[in-house]
Scaffold this motif. Structure first.
Motif, PDB file in Angstrom:
ATOM      1  N   PRO A 116       0.928  -1.234   0.035  1.00 19.10           N
ATOM      2  CA  PRO A 116       0.070   0.053  -0.075  1.00 19.10           C
ATOM      3  C   PRO A 116       0.790   1.334  -0.009  1.00 19.10           C
ATOM      4  N   LEU A 117       1.659   1.427   0.862  1.00 17.42           N
ATOM      5  CA  LEU A 117       2.631   2.712   0.950  1.00 17.42           C
ATOM      6  C   LEU A 117       4.076   2.448   0.347  1.00 17.42           C
ATOM      7  N   GLY A 118       4.172   1.348  -0.357  1.00 13.50           N
ATOM      8  CA  GLY A 118       5.539   1.162  -1.001  1.00 13.50           C
ATOM      9  C   GLY A 118       5.299   1.139  -2.428  1.00 13.50           C
ATOM     10  N   SER A 149      -6.700  -1.319   3.041  1.00 13.81           N
ATOM     11  CA  SER A 149      -5.277  -0.872   2.764  1.00 13.81           C
ATOM     12  C   SER A 149      -4.961   0.131   1.763  1.00 13.81           C
ATOM     13  N   LEU A 150      -5.907  -0.262   0.492  1.00 14.99           N
ATOM     14  CA  LEU A 150      -5.587   0.408  -0.848  1.00 14.99           C
ATOM     15  C   LEU A 150      -6.101   1.850  -0.753  1.00 14.99           C
ATOM     16  N   LEU A 163       3.870   0.893  11.921  1.00  9.52           N
ATOM     17  CA  LEU A 163       5.084  -0.186  11.283  1.00  9.52           C
ATOM     18  C   LEU A 163       3.990  -1.446  10.743  1.00  9.52           C
ATOM     19  N   THR A 164       2.775  -1.471  11.243  1.00 11.80           N
ATOM     20  CA  THR A 164       2.147  -2.633  10.445  1.00 11.80           C
ATOM     21  C   THR A 164       1.721  -2.387   9.197  1.00 11.80           C
ATOM     22  N   LEU A 165       1.695  -1.057   8.779  1.00 12.02           N
ATOM     23  CA  LEU A 165       1.514  -1.169   6.948  1.00 12.02           C
ATOM     24  C   LEU A 165       2.791  -0.616   6.754  1.00 12.02           C
ATOM     25  N   ALA A 166       3.821  -0.213   7.311  1.00  6.86           N
ATOM     26  CA  ALA A 166       5.224  -0.171   6.757  1.00  6.86           C
ATOM     27  C   ALA A 166       5.905  -1.693   6.654  1.00  6.86           C
ATOM     28  N   PHE A 167       5.634  -2.636   7.205  1.00  9.42           N
ATOM     29  CA  PHE A 167       6.169  -3.977   7.093  1.00  9.42           C
ATOM     30  C   PHE A 167       5.275  -4.666   6.346  1.00  9.42           C
ATOM     31  N   PHE A 168       4.019  -4.167   5.653  1.00 13.76           N
ATOM     32  CA  PHE A 168       3.035  -5.061   4.994  1.00 13.76           C
ATOM     33  C   PHE A 168       3.633  -5.293   3.621  1.00 13.76           C
ATOM     34  N   ILE A 169       3.692  -6.822   3.542  1.00  7.31           N
ATOM     35  CA  ILE A 169       3.531  -7.208   2.022  1.00  7.31           C
ATOM     36  C   ILE A 169       2.960  -8.572   1.975  1.00  7.31           C
ATOM     37  N   HIS A 170       2.398  -8.812   2.804  1.00  9.71           N
ATOM     38  CA  HIS A 170       1.762 -10.283   2.986  1.00  9.71           C
ATOM     39  C   HIS A 170       0.742 -10.614   1.999  1.00  9.71           C
ATOM     40  N   ASN A 171       0.193  -9.407   1.373  1.00  6.25           N
ATOM     41  CA  ASN A 171      -0.914  -9.711   0.366  1.00  6.25           C
ATOM     42  C   ASN A 171      -0.349 -10.072  -0.938  1.00  6.25           C
ATOM     43  N   SER A 174      -5.244   2.881   9.152  1.00  6.90           N
ATOM     44  CA  SER A 174      -5.336   1.899   8.025  1.00  6.90           C
ATOM     45  C   SER A 174      -4.645   0.787   8.254  1.00  6.90           C
ATOM     46  N   GLY A 175      -3.461   0.811   8.736  1.00 10.56           N
ATOM     47  CA  GLY A 175      -2.242  -0.020   9.176  1.00 10.56           C
ATOM     48  C   GLY A 175      -2.918  -1.202  10.148  1.00 10.56           C
TER      49      GLY A 175
END
Length: 498
Positions: free
Chosen positions: A37-39, A145-146, A303-311, A446-447
């Motif tokens: 999302p933020l990457g 997230s989007l 950080l939950t969103l910063a480390f989010f790549i699980h999708n 959102s994260g």
């Protein structure tokens, strides 16, 4: 079509390839996108099912590049909210926790030995274990997230466009905007925009000279929260209506360049400013925050969103040439991301000039602590503005694919449907940019929301169910993974009380 392909593939044994879908009904390579999302959001090149051609080095860089993004701008603010020592510990612990949950996502396909899961993605795994509830709930949290990311992008683009225009105006009229705001008086000025607004970001332009009609007119028509967010509508709304976003995916390299430039900027500023640290464990002082603060959950939400790549981690690792190295490459990529966040966060916090400014002046977007006349910061804002303007249509396309594709079975049912969806998304961004332009708050809400499902609940619950079905579930494993789920729920709830 996806359901039909899976149905046919299950009519025979996994070893029998007679009913495997032929190539002409499988989405073409140019239609395969991955995003954080933020990457980054970009099109996969040379994507093939079941195996790939990327080396481990390329795979590690792709994961790092996909995860890194605009959340990096809020890491120093998160460390300030948590306290310096607590913030560093939280970043490391959240990196380890999200890495383990991501590992569980990668291994989720292998837990079903009786099925051919070669072509499965993570939503397919959720659908297998939770049925239609898993499918629709994963869609809901993915959209959260989007859309949350698109709102953050709109707020930041408004910020960067405003400061770029302000820089041009000040340069032409020889105006020094640091004269009217609390700042350091040296060759590397750092400002405190929230000093005169009760700790909240100042979302309007400054009054330079009361008798300067030109400056007053500029402030009237170039305001960060009242006018600039609306100017972006005319530029970005038409781009969201394109049927294919493949043109914008060509600019993915800008994301890497922006992050590398931010690292250079932070390093350069830290060298020029030096370190300013004092350690007070529980009691704040005039210029320093305590090492332990009870607002640290705000950092966990970010950080939950910063480390989010699980999708999309399964999709990225499918392209790895040596599948046996997937876990190792994933661990290395997470370590690099954690080190990058630590590097940016620690340097910005430690070099922030206290005194004369308080550490509490660190903004939710740390670029706001540099005046609009700062040349290096202007370059960073222009880089990020252009990069976000190319990623934003990609995120809009992915939101359209997920929502309209599921509801109507067509990602472009008509220009009317697409326009209504885009107006809702853009309207949400404009409203937040006008009334709540706090990217740290938007990111953490959102994260915590999307992370509740994709990071904490689904990976742990799927692992528990699969172990129970195989009669290998033990009390320690059950307690540990239930604890992870409780952490995710608590992470979401606590955001509303901070």
């Amino acid at each position: 079509m996806n359901k039909r392909i899976h149905y046919y593939s299950r009519l025979t044994t996994p070893a029998d390839k007679a009913l495997i879908a032929p190539d002409h009904v499988v989405p073409a390579p140019e239609e395969c996108y991955v995003y954080s999302p933020l990457g980054s959001a970009y099109k996969l090149q040379s994507y093939t099912e079941g195996y790939g051609k990327n080396t481990s080095l390329v795979t590690i860089f792709m994961i790092w590049n996909t995860m890194m993004g605009t959340s990096i701008l809020s890491i120093p603010w998160g460390i300030k909210q948590a306290g310096f020592t607590t913030g560093m510990c939280v970043i490391i612990l959240m990196g380890l926790l999200t890495l383990y949950c991501c590992y569980r996502v990668v291994k989720s396909r292998t837990m079903m030995s009786s099925l051919d899961t070669t072509t499965w993605e993570y939503p397919d795994v959720c659908r297998h274990y939770f049925g239609s509830f898993g499918q629709w709930s994963s869609l809901l949290f993915s959209l959260v997230s989007l859309i949350g990311a698109m709102i953050v992008y709109w707020v930041l683009m408004s910020n960067f466009l405003f400061n770029t225009g302000k820089f041009i105006f000040n340069f032409i009229h020889h105006i020094n905007d640091t004269d009217t705001i609390l700042s350091t008086n040296n060759s590397n000025p750092v400002i405190c925009p929230s000093a005169g607004s009760g700790g909240h970001p100042d979302n309007s332009s400054m009054i330079f000279y009361a008798n300067d009609t030109g400056a007053q007119q500029f402030e009237k028509w170039w305001d960060k929260s009242r006018t600039v967010p609306f100017y972006l509508v005319g530029l970005l709304l038409p781009l969201l209506n394109f049927k294919s976003p493949s043109f914008f995916s060509k600019f993915n390299i800008l994301g890497t360049v922006s992050v590398l430039y931010l690292i250079f900027l932070v390093t350069f500023k830290a060298v020029r400013l030096g370190f300013h640290l004092e350690f007070h464990w529980f009691i704040p002082t005039e210029f320093f925050v305590p090492e332990i603060r009870f607002q640290f959950p705000q950092l966990t939400g970010v950080l939950t969103l910063a480390f989010f790549i699980h999708n999309c981690i399964i999709t990225l690792l499918k392209n790895n040439k040596k599948q046996e190295n997937n876990v190792r490459d994933l661990c290395i990529a997470y370590m690099l991301v954690t080190l990058t966040y630590l590097y940016i966060g620690v340097l910005v916090f430690a070099s922030f000039p206290s005194p004369p400014l308080s550490k509490d002046c660190i903004e939710q977007n740390f670029l706001d602590n540099f005046p609009s006349s700062d040349t290096l910061s202007v370059i960073a804002r222009i880089f990020l503005l252009f990069q976000m303007m190319t990623v934003y249509p990609l995120l809009g396309y992915l939101a359209r694919v997920q929502l309209l594709g599921h509801i109507f079975g067509d990602i472009y049912p008509s220009i009317f449907h697409v326009l209504i969806l885009n107006l809702i998304i853009v309207g949400a961004g404009v409203i937040m940019a006008c009334f709540y332009p706090n990217i740290g708050g938007i990111i953490r809400y959102s994260g915590a929301a999307c992370g509740l499902a994709f990071v904490f609940i689904y990976p742990s619950l799927i692992y528990i169910i699969s172990l129970h079905q195989e009669e290998r579930l033990t009390w320690p494993k059950l307690i540990f993974h239930v604890f992870i789920i409780i952490l995710g729920v608590a992470n979401l709830i606590v955001q509303f009380f901070m």
